[in-house]
Design an enzyme around this catalytic site. Structure first.
Site, PDB file in Angstrom:
ATOM      1  CD  GLU A  99      28.813  36.702  40.212  1.00 49.45           C
ATOM      2  OE1 GLU A  99      29.568  36.745  39.225  1.00 49.45           O
ATOM      3  OE2 GLU A  99      29.175  37.001  41.354  1.00 49.45           O
ATOM      4  CD  GLU A 221      37.032  36.153  48.700  1.00 48.18           C
ATOM      5  OE1 GLU A 221      36.366  35.100  48.782  1.00 48.18           O
ATOM      6  OE2 GLU A 221      36.626  37.164  48.098  1.00 48.18           O
TER       7      GLU A 221
END
Ligand SMILES: Cc1ncc(CN)c(N)n1
Length: 231
Positions: A99, A221
């Site tokens: 990633e 988030e």
């Protein structure tokens, strides 16, 4: 629900704790997984400068995510009663290495200078939260729940952008596939099963802390997505 419902029985037939919390906190869960930033990608209206801001800030976050996962691995070694947890978590660590390389490649594609990125407040707050979970006294059941929630919000969000009805711009498809793909969905369900198994055996104070960690992840988030809109 993609990434959620099929792993909801906690392995014991009834509904696991994680699925119960997804239901109980569904307004906040939906705000985290169907944020306007994600809806903008999926309907094609996203502002590309918002996407670039998200990309740069997320690179910083993912770098902090590596020691966080390392701390979970350490706790799994010491406290897990199932050896397969280690395999799942090591797979996650390998994916994080991939990633980070992807972020560097994507940043150069979009002309984003990662070396000069200043972490914004929402990002720093989220990273501080991760650091608080890395303390040795924080229970394995609590951190694995937080880890599952963090990965699942991305899986569910980006899989929305891959639906046949979505109008995701071609140049953002690779980003959406990175977290929205089915194999990342299986990984999230494996994490969910680990979390549910640990929570089944946990005393009530640990269960309460794990639920609080789940809610805190959702808040962070949402704030993280909001950051992509801030100038
Ligand atoms: C903020 C955030 N949350 C979750 C993920 C998925 N690893 C991420 N990259 N960034």
């Amino acid at each position: 629900m993609e990434g959620g419902s099929s792993g909801s029985d906690g392995g014991g037939g009834g509904m696991g704790k994680t699925a119960t919390w997804m239901k109980l906190h569904s307004p906040m869960y939906d705000r985290a997984t169907r944020h306007p930033f994600i809806l903008g990608i999926s309907d094609g209206s996203v502002d590309l400068s918002a996407f670039k801001r998200w990309l740069a800030q997320d690179y910083i976050f993912v770098r902090e995510f590596v020691p966080f996962l390392a701390s979970i691995l350490l706790k799994a070694c010491k406290h897990s009663d199932d050896e397969s947890d280690m395999e799942v978590l090591l797979g996650g660590m390998a994916a994080l290495s991939d990633e980070l390389a992807w972020f560097r490649k994507e940043a150069s594609k979009w002309d984003v200078n990662l070396a000069g990125v200043i972490p914004q407040k929402a990002n720093m707050d989220y990273c501080s939260f991760l650091q608080s979970l890395m303390l040795p006294e924080v229970d394995y059941a609590v951190v694995i729940t937080a880890f599952w929630a963090i990965e699942t919000v991305y899986q569910e969000s980006f899989s929305l952008c891959l639906h046949s009805s979505s109008k995701t711009p071609e140049e953002l498809m690779e980003t959406c596939q990175r977290w929205g793909n089915t194999s990342f969905g299986h990984y999230c369900r494996s994490l969910q099963k680990i979390a549910d198994r640990c929570l089944e055996k946990a005393p009530s104070d640990i269960i309460k802390r794990a639920e609080e960690a789940f809610i805190r992840v959702l808040e962070h988030e949402i704030n993280f997505w909001n950051m992509s809109f801030a100038e």
